[in-house]
Design a protein around this motif. Sequence first.
Motif, PDB file in Angstrom:
ATOM      1  N   ALA A  57       9.189   3.591  -4.552  1.00 45.06           N
ATOM      2  CA  ALA A  57       9.741   4.256  -6.241  1.00 45.06           C
ATOM      3  C   ALA A  57       8.572   4.803  -6.925  1.00 45.06           C
ATOM      4  O   ALA A  57       8.061   5.410  -7.444  1.00 45.06           O
ATOM      5  N   ALA A  58       7.239   4.012  -6.594  1.00 44.14           N
ATOM      6  CA  ALA A  58       6.008   5.122  -7.196  1.00 44.14           C
ATOM      7  C   ALA A  58       6.286   6.520  -6.274  1.00 44.14           C
ATOM      8  O   ALA A  58       5.356   7.675  -6.769  1.00 44.14           O
ATOM      9  N   GLU A  59       6.574   6.469  -5.126  1.00 46.66           N
ATOM     10  CA  GLU A  59       6.543   7.630  -4.019  1.00 46.66           C
ATOM     11  C   GLU A  59       7.327   9.150  -4.779  1.00 46.66           C
ATOM     12  O   GLU A  59       6.810   9.966  -4.398  1.00 46.66           O
ATOM     13  N   ARG A  60       8.136   8.336  -4.693  1.00 45.33           N
ATOM     14  CA  ARG A  60       9.785   9.317  -5.155  1.00 45.33           C
ATOM     15  C   ARG A  60       9.074   9.595  -6.224  1.00 45.33           C
ATOM     16  O   ARG A  60       9.712  11.155  -7.242  1.00 45.33           O
ATOM     17  N   GLU A  61       8.538   8.945  -7.242  1.00 46.21           N
ATOM     18  CA  GLU A  61       8.021   9.339  -8.681  1.00 46.21           C
ATOM     19  C   GLU A  61       6.436  10.431  -8.969  1.00 46.21           C
ATOM     20  O   GLU A  61       6.815  11.738  -9.409  1.00 46.21           O
ATOM     21  N   LEU A  62       5.734   9.736  -7.430  1.00 52.15           N
ATOM     22  CA  LEU A  62       4.942  11.011  -7.770  1.00 52.15           C
ATOM     23  C   LEU A  62       5.102  12.616  -7.179  1.00 52.15           C
ATOM     24  O   LEU A  62       4.756  13.146  -7.038  1.00 52.15           O
ATOM     25  N   ALA A  63       6.263  12.030  -5.710  1.00 53.58           N
ATOM     26  CA  ALA A  63       6.826  13.212  -4.956  1.00 53.58           C
ATOM     27  C   ALA A  63       7.747  14.498  -5.774  1.00 53.58           C
ATOM     28  O   ALA A  63       7.034  15.561  -6.832  1.00 53.58           O
ATOM     29  N   GLN A  64       7.907  13.979  -7.268  1.00 53.83           N
ATOM     30  CA  GLN A  64       8.356  14.377  -8.408  1.00 53.83           C
ATOM     31  C   GLN A  64       7.339  15.198  -9.256  1.00 53.83           C
ATOM     32  O   GLN A  64       7.486  16.004  -9.975  1.00 53.83           O
ATOM     33  N   ARG A  65       6.780  14.448  -9.339  1.00 54.18           N
ATOM     34  CA  ARG A  65       5.213  15.180 -10.213  1.00 54.18           C
ATOM     35  C   ARG A  65       4.782  15.926  -9.757  1.00 54.18           C
ATOM     36  O   ARG A  65       4.743  17.756 -10.071  1.00 54.18           O
ATOM     37  N   VAL A  66       4.538  16.191  -8.295  1.00 56.94           N
ATOM     38  CA  VAL A  66       4.431  17.426  -7.304  1.00 56.94           C
ATOM     39  C   VAL A  66       5.503  18.850  -7.270  1.00 56.94           C
ATOM     40  O   VAL A  66       5.269  19.438  -7.260  1.00 56.94           O
ATOM     41  N   GLU A  67       6.734  18.373  -7.670  1.00 62.15           N
ATOM     42  CA  GLU A  67       7.364  19.075  -7.364  1.00 62.15           C
ATOM     43  C   GLU A  67       7.588  19.869  -9.437  1.00 62.15           C
ATOM     44  O   GLU A  67       8.412  21.084  -9.015  1.00 62.15           O
ATOM     45  N   ARG A  68       7.451  18.969  -9.734  1.00 65.41           N
ATOM     46  CA  ARG A  68       7.283  19.754 -11.418  1.00 65.41           C
ATOM     47  C   ARG A  68       6.497  20.158 -11.164  1.00 65.41           C
ATOM     48  O   ARG A  68       6.536  21.241 -12.075  1.00 65.41           O
ATOM     49  N   HIS A  69       4.813  20.485 -10.905  1.00 66.99           N
ATOM     50  CA  HIS A  69       4.252  21.141 -11.576  1.00 66.99           C
ATOM     51  C   HIS A  69       3.098  21.252 -10.539  1.00 66.99           C
ATOM     52  O   HIS A  69       2.504  22.241 -10.820  1.00 66.99           O
ATOM     53  N   GLY A  70       3.301  21.361  -8.825  1.00 69.39           N
ATOM     54  CA  GLY A  70       2.955  21.563  -7.999  1.00 69.39           C
ATOM     55  C   GLY A  70       2.320  23.283  -8.086  1.00 69.39           C
ATOM     56  O   GLY A  70       1.152  23.467  -7.328  1.00 69.39           O
ATOM     57  N   GLY A  71       3.280  23.475  -8.135  1.00 69.71           N
ATOM     58  CA  GLY A  71       3.190  24.799  -8.719  1.00 69.71           C
ATOM     59  C   GLY A  71       2.635  26.171  -9.944  1.00 69.71           C
ATOM     60  O   GLY A  71       1.951  27.211  -9.681  1.00 69.71           O
TER      61      GLY A  71
END
Length: 193
Positions: free
Chosen positions: A58-72
């Motif tokens: 669950a934590a990794e899903r949240e962090l991956a979503q952060r990267v997807e949303r703000h990584g660019g």
Amino acid sequence: MSTGVIVLIVIAAVVIVLGAAVLALRARGGTRGSRGLKRRFGPEYERAVARHDGDTKAAERELAQRVERHGGLRERPLEPTEAERFEARWTAAQEHFVDAPREAVGEADRLLADLARARGFPDGAQYEEQLSALSVHHADHVQGYRHVHRVAHAPADGSGTSGTEDMREAMIEGRALFEDLMGASDKQRVGRS
């Protein structure tokens, strides 16, 4: 050339292309795996796991979503006059701490929000979204902003846990994010010249 040699060359080329594609996907997806996320987020990874009661998936899903949303997100460099104003504001907040620690922490909170906004992060009025974006790009120091914000918004009536020592620690931790944001801007300005 014989048909057998041509077939071998084609098979070798396909194997090489597939191997390169697999390596490229691994390199690009490195932040999605546990090790990549731990490396990218550092202490923020552990915080996310704790917030999800130890559920790493669950934590990794949240962090991956952060990267997807703000990584660019591309951080905008500060103009020299902007950088000077932010430096002066931070210095004033630190000097003000001796006489009025609560007000100094409040100014540090506003200053970090303003600096992050100036660098291209979401507006500080959307604190959680700004914090999320900062965690992707400044994971090692985002806890400082979280600490400053918590202390700045704690009740002033003494019912909170924000004593002078907690405020001092918040200022020190906040300074690390401030320097990280300012340093990143300095590197970008130098790269442009």
